[in-house]
Design a protein around this motif. Structure first.
Motif, PDB file in Angstrom:
ATOM      1  N   GLY A 119       0.783  -1.228   0.000  1.00 14.02           N
ATOM      2  CA  GLY A 119       0.000   0.000   0.000  1.00 14.02           C
ATOM      3  C   GLY A 119       0.811   1.272   0.000  1.00 14.02           C
ATOM      4  N   LYS A 120       2.131   1.159  -0.095  1.00  8.19           N
ATOM      5  CA  LYS A 120       2.985   2.345  -0.080  1.00  8.19           C
ATOM      6  C   LYS A 120       3.806   2.439  -1.355  1.00  8.19           C
ATOM      7  N   GLU A 121       4.310   3.620  -1.620  1.00 11.64           N
ATOM      8  CA  GLU A 121       5.167   3.811  -2.777  1.00 11.64           C
ATOM      9  C   GLU A 121       6.563   3.253  -2.503  1.00 11.64           C
ATOM     10  N   ARG A 122       7.241   2.898  -3.567  1.00 15.06           N
ATOM     11  CA  ARG A 122       8.619   2.445  -3.446  1.00 15.06           C
ATOM     12  C   ARG A 122       9.487   3.619  -3.003  1.00 15.06           C
ATOM     13  N   GLU A 123      10.382   3.360  -2.055  1.00 19.99           N
ATOM     14  CA  GLU A 123      11.254   4.412  -1.562  1.00 19.99           C
ATOM     15  C   GLU A 123      12.705   3.934  -1.561  1.00 19.99           C
ATOM     16  N   VAL A 124      13.604   4.885  -1.732  1.00 20.44           N
ATOM     17  CA  VAL A 124      15.024   4.546  -1.673  1.00 20.44           C
ATOM     18  C   VAL A 124      15.425   4.408  -0.210  1.00 20.44           C
ATOM     19  N   VAL A 125      16.151   3.371   0.094  1.00 20.55           N
ATOM     20  CA  VAL A 125      16.610   3.107   1.455  1.00 20.55           C
ATOM     21  C   VAL A 125      18.047   3.576   1.636  1.00 20.55           C
ATOM     22  N   TYR A 156      14.442  -4.075  -3.119  1.00 21.23           N
ATOM     23  CA  TYR A 156      14.929  -4.167  -4.484  1.00 21.23           C
ATOM     24  C   TYR A 156      16.329  -3.584  -4.608  1.00 21.23           C
ATOM     25  N   CYS A 157      17.149  -4.275  -5.343  1.00 19.79           N
ATOM     26  CA  CYS A 157      18.466  -3.780  -5.725  1.00 19.79           C
ATOM     27  C   CYS A 157      18.293  -2.969  -7.010  1.00 19.79           C
ATOM     28  N   ALA A 158      19.045  -1.887  -7.128  1.00 27.08           N
ATOM     29  CA  ALA A 158      18.911  -1.024  -8.297  1.00 27.08           C
ATOM     30  C   ALA A 158      20.268  -0.484  -8.717  1.00 27.08           C
ATOM     31  N   ALA A 159      20.417  -0.264 -10.010  1.00 27.28           N
ATOM     32  CA  ALA A 159      21.644   0.294 -10.573  1.00 27.28           C
ATOM     33  C   ALA A 159      21.315   1.591 -11.300  1.00 27.28           C
ATOM     34  N   LYS A 160      22.094   2.620 -10.994  1.00 23.20           N
ATOM     35  CA  LYS A 160      21.881   3.938 -11.600  1.00 23.20           C
ATOM     36  C   LYS A 160      23.201   4.463 -12.137  1.00 23.20           C
ATOM     37  N   THR A 161      23.135   5.181 -13.262  1.00 19.90           N
ATOM     38  CA  THR A 161      24.354   5.791 -13.781  1.00 19.90           C
ATOM     39  C   THR A 161      24.663   7.104 -13.073  1.00 19.90           C
ATOM     40  N   ASN A 162      23.650   7.732 -12.510  1.00 21.19           N
ATOM     41  CA  ASN A 162      23.830   9.032 -11.877  1.00 21.19           C
ATOM     42  C   ASN A 162      23.433   8.949 -10.404  1.00 21.19           C
ATOM     43  N   TYR A 163      24.368   9.201  -9.527  1.00 21.76           N
ATOM     44  CA  TYR A 163      24.129   9.107  -8.087  1.00 21.76           C
ATOM     45  C   TYR A 163      22.993  10.012  -7.633  1.00 21.76           C
ATOM     46  N   TYR A 164      22.886  11.197  -8.236  1.00 21.26           N
ATOM     47  CA  TYR A 164      21.914  12.192  -7.769  1.00 21.26           C
ATOM     48  C   TYR A 164      20.581  12.121  -8.517  1.00 21.26           C
ATOM     49  N   ASP A 178      16.997  10.344  -9.824  1.00 17.40           N
ATOM     50  CA  ASP A 178      15.995   9.382  -9.383  1.00 17.40           C
ATOM     51  C   ASP A 178      15.816   8.248 -10.385  1.00 17.40           C
ATOM     52  N   TYR A 179      16.372   8.416 -11.556  1.00 13.71           N
ATOM     53  CA  TYR A 179      16.178   7.418 -12.608  1.00 13.71           C
ATOM     54  C   TYR A 179      17.013   6.182 -12.326  1.00 13.71           C
ATOM     55  N   VAL A 180      16.362   5.025 -12.396  1.00  8.94           N
ATOM     56  CA  VAL A 180      17.030   3.742 -12.195  1.00  8.94           C
ATOM     57  C   VAL A 180      17.150   3.032 -13.536  1.00  8.94           C
TER      58      VAL A 180
END
Length: 120
Positions: free
Chosen positions: A42-48, A95-103, A105-107
């Motif tokens: 019931g909640k949105e995905r959030e970065v931990v 969830y594990c996620a990989a991003k090219t840009n640290y800052y 929000d795009y995964v």
């Protein structure tokens, strides 16, 4: 083909610890920021937590600061999340996620998720 495979989730009691691991393949791992996200029912995905390409910079959401630790091993293409003093409100799919840009929000890539359930 890029794959991120999480492991280490499970059912634990409040106050216990867990260590999540994510192994990547098909990815220039050292070039990516890695992050852990979670989504509770019931909640949105959030970065931990997030860790920069070299592993030198990390960020945590306020609710896990002092309890969770993210780490990155560029030789083994793995990222881990050590979770201590777990609380029922930590229950979620992680969830594990990989991003090219640290800052950003795009995964770029997501893992399939691993369930963490913390009982009171």
């Amino acid at each position: 083909q890029v794959q991120l495979v999480e492991s280490g989730g499970g059912l634990v009691q409040a106050g216990d610890s867990l260590r999540l691991s994510c192994v990547s393949s098909g990815l220039s791992f050292s070039a990516y920021t890695m992050a852990w996200y979670r989504q509770a029912p019931g909640k949105e995905r959030e970065v931990v937590a997030a860790i920069a390409q070299s592993g030198a910079v990390t960020t945590y959401t306020d609710s896990v600061k002092g309890r969770f630790t993210i780490s990155k091993d560029n030789m083994k293409n793995t990222v881990a999340l050590r979770m201590n003093s777990l609380k029922p409100e930590d229950t979620a799919v992680y969830y594990c996620a990989a991003k090219t840009n640290y800052y950003s929000d795009y995964v770029d890539y997501w893992g399939q998720g691993t369930q963490v359930t913390v009982s009171s």
